[in-house]
Enzyme design. Structure first.
Site: not given
Length: 235
Positions: A126, A162
């Protein structure tokens, strides 16, 4: 001097119960017994629980696990703290805050100097993936996803983590590339990662059977997305 960069769309110990196949893949890249692994949780505000989860996961592996805090500085020189580290593992959270604090404290410069001094593995998920690229899609500024274009630039182009985990990621990434706000780049599902060696794409790996990576770039008929060949890691 060789620098391995493993950028995960999601996964690793942060999204699993303990260390995962991606975590073990990263450790293997260090190429030595019991490598020193330094967790950098800046993006989460050095959250104690996050550090505890890292230690719980990595102290069960064949490595020496530690962490570096910018919210609780010890007075030690950052270059000294990084000198004997083999793996730098960056946690998720706010990419914008991570970059601001790294630059304020000079961690960005210290990391670059450490990479220039000898072999190093850097990785993260991330925010810990996005920070190494020139830019990417982030939720650092609130619930609306926005492009961020002032990453560290260790890897050329952009990245979107993601990709399958949050429905808004794909359209936001495509829109930013179409508008010229982000350069072409790679989109990574949770559990998928891109592995670069000295800034060049080496391979794509995944710890989930349904995780994929994509090349996303502008084309004559709009943004073009193409799935990339994946190496599936053993659990």
């Amino acid at each position: 001097m060789t620098t391995h960069l493993v950028a995960m769309g999601g996964g690793g110990f942060s999204m699993n119960d303990g260390a995962s196949a991606l975590d073990r893949y990263v450790l293997d890249l260090a190429g030595r017994a019991r490598p020193n692994v330094c967790f950098v949780p800046t993006a989460s505000g050095d959250a104690d629980g996050y550090v505890d989860r890292f230690r719980h996961a990595f102290e069960r592996l064949d490595c020496r696990a530690g962490h570096l805090s910018l919210f609780r500085r010890t007075g030690a020189d950052l270059a000294d703290e990084l000198a004997d580290q083999d793996v730098i593992y960056v946690g998720g959270g706010s990419t914008a805050n991570l970059l601001a604090l790294w630059r304020l404290h000079g961690l960005d410069t210290a990391l670059a100097a450490r990479a220039a001094a000898g072999d190093l593995v850097v990785c993260g998920l991330s925010a810990g993936a996005l920070c190494w690229f020139e830019g990417g899609i982030t939720d650092s500024y609130g619930p609306t996803l926005r492009p961020l274009a002032d990453g560290l630039g260790w890897a050329r182009g952009s990245v979107c983590p993601h990709y399958d985990g949050e429905a808004e990621r794909r359209p936001a990434y495509h829109a930013a590339i179409a508008a010229g706000l982000l350069a072409a780049g790679h989109a990574l599902d949770d559990g998928a990662a891109i592995h670069l060696v000295d800034g060049r794409v080496h391979t794509f790996v995944a710890e989930r059977p349904d995780a994929h990576a994509y090349r996303v770039e502008p084309g004559p008929d709009g943004v073009h997305e193409s799935a990339l060949p994946m190496t599936r890691l053993r659990a």
